[in-house]
Scaffold this motif. Sequence first.
Motif, mmCIF file in Angstrom:
data_model
loop_
_atom_site.group_PDB
_atom_site.id
_atom_site.type_symbol
_atom_site.label_atom_id
_atom_site.label_comp_id
_atom_site.label_asym_id
_atom_site.label_seq_id
_atom_site.Cartn_x
_atom_site.Cartn_y
_atom_site.Cartn_z
ATOM 1 N N ARG A 1 26.949 -15.367 -0.145
ATOM 2 C CA ARG A 1 27.818 -16.405 -0.718
ATOM 3 C C ARG A 1 27.481 -16.652 -2.189
ATOM 4 N NH1 ARG A 1 27.199 -20.881 3.842
ATOM 5 N NH2 ARG A 1 25.414 -19.612 4.314
ATOM 6 N N TYR B 1 27.016 -14.625 -4.544
ATOM 7 C CA TYR B 1 27.736 -13.727 -5.457
ATOM 8 C C TYR B 1 29.162 -13.428 -4.990
ATOM 9 C CZ TYR B 1 23.149 -13.072 -7.505
ATOM 10 O OH TYR B 1 21.934 -13.283 -8.113
ATOM 11 N N VAL B 2 29.751 -14.337 -4.263
ATOM 12 C CA VAL B 2 31.095 -14.115 -3.735
ATOM 13 C C VAL B 2 32.094 -13.814 -4.857
ATOM 14 C CG1 VAL B 2 31.779 -16.552 -3.683
ATOM 15 C CG2 VAL B 2 32.818 -14.939 -2.096
ATOM 16 N N HIS B 3 31.937 -14.420 -5.989
ATOM 17 C CA HIS B 3 32.867 -14.220 -7.108
ATOM 18 C C HIS B 3 32.535 -12.989 -7.950
ATOM 19 C CE1 HIS B 3 29.439 -16.369 -8.709
ATOM 20 N NE2 HIS B 3 29.805 -16.003 -9.922
ATOM 21 N N ARG B 4 31.436 -12.307 -7.648
ATOM 22 C CA ARG B 4 31.021 -11.134 -8.427
ATOM 23 C C ARG B 4 30.892 -9.876 -7.570
ATOM 24 N NH1 ARG B 4 29.287 -12.355 -13.631
ATOM 25 N NH2 ARG B 4 30.030 -10.221 -13.842
ATOM 26 N N ARG B 5 31.513 -9.858 -6.408
ATOM 27 C CA ARG B 5 31.354 -8.739 -5.477
ATOM 28 C C ARG B 5 31.776 -7.399 -6.069
ATOM 29 N NH1 ARG B 5 33.022 -11.813 0.106
ATOM 30 N NH2 ARG B 5 30.974 -12.749 0.366
ATOM 31 N N ASP B 6 32.886 -7.372 -6.769
ATOM 32 C CA ASP B 6 33.346 -6.110 -7.356
ATOM 33 C C ASP B 6 32.344 -5.585 -8.377
ATOM 34 O OD1 ASP B 6 35.628 -6.072 -5.809
ATOM 35 O OD2 ASP B 6 36.882 -7.001 -7.353
#
Length: 74
Positions: free
Chosen positions: A37, A39-44
Amino acid sequence: MTKKQTALEKAEVTTEVAANTGTSLLEFSKEQLVKSRRYVHRRDALNALLEDDRVYSFAQVEEILKNFDKGGLQ
């Protein structure tokens, strides 16, 4: 609930505790970091930047992301 789900939930709790205490000694695989959770916004970005066969501390991941955001790869 499967064993895999239970292990993932335990990893999430561990990462949250470590984040709250400022501990960066814990190391995690790329898969764990991508699913976290935190790094949910940085997964790519993590999928592109991290190596599959390495483990990373939070400090290392933050540095990699910081350099990436500045236009460098590492």
